[in-house]
Design a protein around this motif. Structure first.
Motif, PDB file in Angstrom:
ATOM      1  N   LEU A 105       0.834  -1.171   0.028  1.00  0.00           N
ATOM      2  CA  LEU A 105       0.061  -0.005  -0.060  1.00  0.00           C
ATOM      3  C   LEU A 105       0.898   1.179   0.052  1.00  0.00           C
ATOM      4  N   SER A 106       0.406   2.331  -0.685  1.00  0.00           N
ATOM      5  CA  SER A 106       1.026   3.680  -0.541  1.00  0.00           C
ATOM      6  C   SER A 106      -0.081   4.677  -0.273  1.00  0.00           C
ATOM      7  N   CYS A 107       0.579   5.685   0.444  1.00  0.00           N
ATOM      8  CA  CYS A 107      -0.131   6.733   0.827  1.00  0.00           C
ATOM      9  C   CYS A 107       0.589   8.075   0.438  1.00  0.00           C
ATOM     10  N   ALA A 108      -0.117   8.861  -0.452  1.00  0.00           N
ATOM     11  CA  ALA A 108       0.575   9.926  -1.123  1.00  0.00           C
ATOM     12  C   ALA A 108       0.061  11.069  -0.492  1.00  0.00           C
ATOM     13  N   ALA A 109       0.679  12.081   0.060  1.00  0.00           N
ATOM     14  CA  ALA A 109       0.304  13.248   0.587  1.00  0.00           C
ATOM     15  C   ALA A 109       0.337  14.751  -0.227  1.00  0.00           C
ATOM     16  N   SER A 110      -0.466  15.510  -0.151  1.00  0.00           N
ATOM     17  CA  SER A 110      -0.471  16.727  -1.017  1.00  0.00           C
ATOM     18  C   SER A 110      -0.827  17.879   0.155  1.00  0.00           C
ATOM     19  N   GLY A 111      -0.453  19.030  -0.222  1.00  0.00           N
ATOM     20  CA  GLY A 111      -0.896  20.054   0.397  1.00  0.00           C
ATOM     21  C   GLY A 111       0.107  20.642   1.401  1.00  0.00           C
TER      22      GLY A 111
ATOM     23  N   ARG B  73       8.607   5.112   5.007  1.00  0.00           N
ATOM     24  CA  ARG B  73       8.255   6.327   4.275  1.00  0.00           C
ATOM     25  C   ARG B  73       9.699   6.937   3.386  1.00  0.00           C
ATOM     26  N   ASP B  74       9.102   7.842   2.368  1.00  0.00           N
ATOM     27  CA  ASP B  74       9.941   8.392   1.803  1.00  0.00           C
ATOM     28  C   ASP B  74       9.827   9.904   1.835  1.00  0.00           C
ATOM     29  N   ASN B  75      10.418  10.640   2.594  1.00  0.00           N
ATOM     30  CA  ASN B  75       9.987  12.059   2.843  1.00  0.00           C
ATOM     31  C   ASN B  75      10.135  12.915   1.674  1.00  0.00           C
ATOM     32  N   ALA B  76      11.125  12.752   0.911  1.00  0.00           N
ATOM     33  CA  ALA B  76      11.360  13.355  -0.353  1.00  0.00           C
ATOM     34  C   ALA B  76      10.124  13.063  -1.282  1.00  0.00           C
ATOM     35  N   LYS B  77       9.247  12.090  -1.518  1.00  0.00           N
ATOM     36  CA  LYS B  77       8.189  11.514  -2.081  1.00  0.00           C
ATOM     37  C   LYS B  77       6.954  11.842  -1.359  1.00  0.00           C
ATOM     38  N   ASN B  78       7.059  12.610  -0.187  1.00  0.00           N
ATOM     39  CA  ASN B  78       5.850  12.671   0.579  1.00  0.00           C
ATOM     40  C   ASN B  78       5.111  11.497   0.644  1.00  0.00           C
ATOM     41  N   THR B  79       5.646  10.249   0.944  1.00  0.00           N
ATOM     42  CA  THR B  79       4.647   9.158   0.540  1.00  0.00           C
ATOM     43  C   THR B  79       4.959   8.075   1.606  1.00  0.00           C
TER      44      THR B  79
END
Length: 124
Positions: A20-26, A72-78
């Motif tokens: 599963l992935s969780c992508a963030a925006s905003g 997590r990959d903070n560079a990808k905000n994921t």
């Protein structure tokens, strides 16, 4: 405001794997702790895993320990949840959540933002 979008759910046979992935925006998530929760039909939402803002610390529910991995990959905000050795008991809607505090938490009430969820179904 943070928007979270989960993806990667689906149907898998018992013993299989899903990621599963969780992508963030905003807003960047680099200072937020993140968590995964799940909710089976007719049951309350339950904690699965959490990760600190840096990714250095993780914590799992006993039911998934050794089978699931949060990262997590903070560079990808994921944020990710790798799920192995799945069983029908893992069937649920899986939710990603963000906590403005960078410290891990296992209670849903400690999280500030939630995704819409992604369905995971494990067949026997």
């Amino acid at each position: 405001q943070v928007q979270l979008v989960e993806s990667g759910g689906g149907l898998v046979q018992a013993g299989g794997s899903l990621s599963l992935s969780c992508a963030a925006s905003g807003r960047t998530l680099s200072s937020y702790a993140m968590g995964w929760f799940r909710q089976a039909p007719g049951k309350e939402r339950r904690f699965v895993a959490t990760i600190s803002w840096s990714g250095d610390h993780t914590y799992y529910a006993d039911s998934v320990k050794g089978r699931f991995t949060i990262s997590r990959d903070n560079a990808k905000n994921t944020v990710y949840l790798q799920m192995n050795s799945l069983s029908p008991e893992d069937t649920a809607v899986y939710y990603c959540a963000a906590r403005t505090s960078g410290y891990m938490a296992e209670y849903a009430s400690h999280y500030d933002y939630w995704g819409q969820g992604t369905q995971v179904t494990v067949s026997s």
